[in-house]
Design a protein around this motif. Structure first.
Motif, PDB file in Angstrom:
ATOM      1  N   PHE A  82       0.985  -1.291  -0.033  1.00 39.97           N
ATOM      2  CA  PHE A  82       0.208  -0.086   0.143  1.00 39.97           C
ATOM      3  C   PHE A  82       0.981   1.438   0.025  1.00 39.97           C
ATOM      4  N   ILE A  83       1.846   1.225   0.688  1.00 37.27           N
ATOM      5  CA  ILE A  83       2.780   2.637   0.782  1.00 37.27           C
ATOM      6  C   ILE A  83       3.590   2.543  -0.308  1.00 37.27           C
ATOM      7  N   ILE A  84       4.125   1.539  -1.001  1.00 41.79           N
ATOM      8  CA  ILE A  84       4.972   1.520  -2.229  1.00 41.79           C
ATOM      9  C   ILE A  84       4.102   2.047  -3.341  1.00 41.79           C
ATOM     10  N   SER A  85       2.602   1.693  -3.299  1.00 44.98           N
ATOM     11  CA  SER A  85       1.634   2.033  -4.374  1.00 44.98           C
ATOM     12  C   SER A  85       1.386   3.532  -4.290  1.00 44.98           C
ATOM     13  N   LEU A  86       1.215   3.988  -3.045  1.00 45.63           N
ATOM     14  CA  LEU A  86       0.982   5.278  -2.718  1.00 45.63           C
ATOM     15  C   LEU A  86       2.258   6.248  -3.185  1.00 45.63           C
ATOM     16  N   LEU A  87       3.354   5.759  -2.796  1.00 46.86           N
ATOM     17  CA  LEU A  87       4.628   6.504  -3.120  1.00 46.86           C
ATOM     18  C   LEU A  87       4.558   6.781  -4.501  1.00 46.86           C
ATOM     19  N   SER A  88       4.653   5.604  -5.076  1.00 44.12           N
ATOM     20  CA  SER A  88       4.684   5.632  -6.735  1.00 44.12           C
ATOM     21  C   SER A  88       3.757   6.415  -7.442  1.00 44.12           C
ATOM     22  N   LEU A  89       2.685   6.850  -6.836  1.00 46.70           N
ATOM     23  CA  LEU A  89       1.633   7.725  -7.334  1.00 46.70           C
ATOM     24  C   LEU A  89       2.135   9.099  -7.081  1.00 46.70           C
ATOM     25  N   PHE A  90       2.514   9.308  -6.028  1.00 50.21           N
ATOM     26  CA  PHE A  90       2.874  10.715  -5.625  1.00 50.21           C
ATOM     27  C   PHE A  90       4.000  11.347  -6.224  1.00 50.21           C
ATOM     28  N   ILE A  91       5.152  10.222  -6.449  1.00 51.37           N
ATOM     29  CA  ILE A  91       6.320  10.468  -7.413  1.00 51.37           C
ATOM     30  C   ILE A  91       5.770  11.199  -8.786  1.00 51.37           C
ATOM     31  N   LEU A  92       4.835  10.827  -9.077  1.00 50.58           N
ATOM     32  CA  LEU A  92       4.302  11.244 -10.484  1.00 50.58           C
ATOM     33  C   LEU A  92       4.078  12.630 -10.598  1.00 50.58           C
ATOM     34  N   ILE A  93       3.869  13.258  -9.280  1.00 48.40           N
ATOM     35  CA  ILE A  93       3.533  14.735  -9.312  1.00 48.40           C
ATOM     36  C   ILE A  93       4.758  15.435  -9.226  1.00 48.40           C
ATOM     37  N   ILE A  94       5.798  14.762  -8.840  1.00 48.40           N
ATOM     38  CA  ILE A  94       7.112  15.666  -8.256  1.00 48.40           C
ATOM     39  C   ILE A  94       7.330  16.400  -9.582  1.00 48.40           C
ATOM     40  N   PRO A  95       7.546  15.998 -10.723  1.00 45.61           N
ATOM     41  CA  PRO A  95       7.977  16.859 -11.962  1.00 45.61           C
ATOM     42  C   PRO A  95       7.486  18.192 -11.823  1.00 45.61           C
ATOM     43  N   PHE A  96       6.129  18.033 -11.862  1.00 45.71           N
ATOM     44  CA  PHE A  96       4.999  19.371 -12.085  1.00 45.71           C
ATOM     45  C   PHE A  96       5.341  20.195 -10.892  1.00 45.71           C
ATOM     46  N   ILE A  97       5.550  19.936  -9.751  1.00 46.75           N
ATOM     47  CA  ILE A  97       5.768  20.622  -8.686  1.00 46.75           C
ATOM     48  C   ILE A  97       6.941  21.462  -8.327  1.00 46.75           C
ATOM     49  N   PHE A  98       8.169  20.413  -8.380  1.00 46.88           N
ATOM     50  CA  PHE A  98       9.429  20.880  -8.042  1.00 46.88           C
ATOM     51  C   PHE A  98      10.542  21.011  -9.449  1.00 46.88           C
ATOM     52  N   PHE A  99       9.775  20.622 -10.353  1.00 45.83           N
ATOM     53  CA  PHE A  99      10.932  20.833 -11.447  1.00 45.83           C
ATOM     54  C   PHE A  99      10.024  21.683 -12.923  1.00 45.83           C
ATOM     55  N   ARG A 100       9.615  22.672 -12.385  1.00 41.29           N
ATOM     56  CA  ARG A 100       8.829  23.386 -13.145  1.00 41.29           C
ATOM     57  C   ARG A 100       9.545  24.428 -14.400  1.00 41.29           C
ATOM     58  N   PRO A 101       9.128  24.434 -15.392  1.00 42.98           N
ATOM     59  CA  PRO A 101       9.852  25.227 -16.454  1.00 42.98           C
ATOM     60  C   PRO A 101       9.775  26.689 -16.142  1.00 42.98           C
ATOM     61  N   VAL A 102      10.799  27.218 -16.486  1.00 43.42           N
ATOM     62  CA  VAL A 102      10.900  28.612 -16.173  1.00 43.42           C
ATOM     63  C   VAL A 102       9.708  29.683 -16.437  1.00 43.42           C
ATOM     64  N   LYS A 103       9.370  29.524 -17.771  1.00 40.36           N
ATOM     65  CA  LYS A 103       8.206  30.383 -18.493  1.00 40.36           C
ATOM     66  C   LYS A 103       7.030  29.614 -18.354  1.00 40.36           C
ATOM     67  N   ARG A 104       6.726  28.638 -17.824  1.00 40.59           N
ATOM     68  CA  ARG A 104       5.366  27.891 -17.430  1.00 40.59           C
ATOM     69  C   ARG A 104       5.286  27.222 -16.122  1.00 40.59           C
ATOM     70  N   LYS A 105       5.562  28.198 -15.143  1.00 41.98           N
ATOM     71  CA  LYS A 105       5.607  27.900 -13.748  1.00 41.98           C
ATOM     72  C   LYS A 105       4.234  27.419 -13.468  1.00 41.98           C
ATOM     73  N   LEU A 106       3.277  28.451 -13.453  1.00 38.18           N
ATOM     74  CA  LEU A 106       1.929  28.139 -13.137  1.00 38.18           C
ATOM     75  C   LEU A 106       1.261  27.064 -13.799  1.00 38.18           C
ATOM     76  N   THR A 107       1.249  27.096 -15.057  1.00 33.85           N
ATOM     77  CA  THR A 107       0.819  25.981 -15.803  1.00 33.85           C
ATOM     78  C   THR A 107       1.278  24.651 -15.301  1.00 33.85           C
ATOM     79  N   SER A 108       2.601  24.546 -15.013  1.00 34.45           N
ATOM     80  CA  SER A 108       3.061  23.244 -14.409  1.00 34.45           C
ATOM     81  C   SER A 108       2.729  22.938 -13.117  1.00 34.45           C
TER      82      SER A 108
END
Length: 158
Positions: A82-108
């Motif tokens: 259960f923990i592994i499945s939750l973590l795997s799903l939340f990892i999918l969100i990380i790029p949009f929140i922490f690795f945002r493009p400079v010119k498209r931060k809000l969209t990300s």
């Protein structure tokens, strides 16, 4: 008008999680892009009403285990799964929140809010678990989003 129309059409289907995710992510995007206060409040109140309506008139169909209850199927296998499945799903969100493009931060950030909301709402009703439940549509949508993110990050580098 596009957000209002899309929100209204989503209310007509019984998936409150999709309405909530779309409206919340659009809400953030609109708040930061609307200049006139009166229009801002008028345009923002209507989609919030759509969220309430979608949760009041929620789908009464029984869940399909491998679609809506897949996280709980993992939990039945053991807490670690259960923990592994939750973590795997939340990892999918990380790029949009922490690795945002400079010119498209809000969209990300709005894409991150969208996927995060879809994940959280699965615990409040019989809603499909994105990228883990049955069906190809969420996977295609996620790949389109991550491709957009990577394309904008490459533009930042060049």
């Amino acid at each position: 008008m596009i957000v209002l129309t899309a929100s209204f059409l989503m209310v007509l289907q019984p998936d409150a999680s999709t309405v909530t995710a779309f409206v919340l992510s659009s809400f953030v995007l609109l708040i930061f892009n609307m200049k006139r206060q009166m229009i801002r409040y008028a345009v923002l109140v209507i989609p919030l009403i759509f969220i309430v309506l979608s949760w009041v008139f929620i789908d009464g169909l029984a869940p399909v285990p491998y679609v809506e209850d897949i996280l709980f199927m993992a939990k039945d296998l053991g807490t670690i799964w259960f923990i592994i499945s939750l973590l795997s799903l939340f990892i999918l969100i990380i790029p949009f929140i922490f690795f945002r493009p400079v010119k498209r931060k809000l969209t990300s950030i709005c894409l991150g809010i969208y996927f995060f909301t879809l994940l959280i709402t699965t615990f409040f009703g019989n809603f499909p678990v994105i990228l883990m439940g049955y069906g190809i549509s969420p996977i295609i949508g996620y790949f389109i989003s991550i491709n957009w993110l990577l394309g904008n990050k490459l533009k930042d580098i060049n």
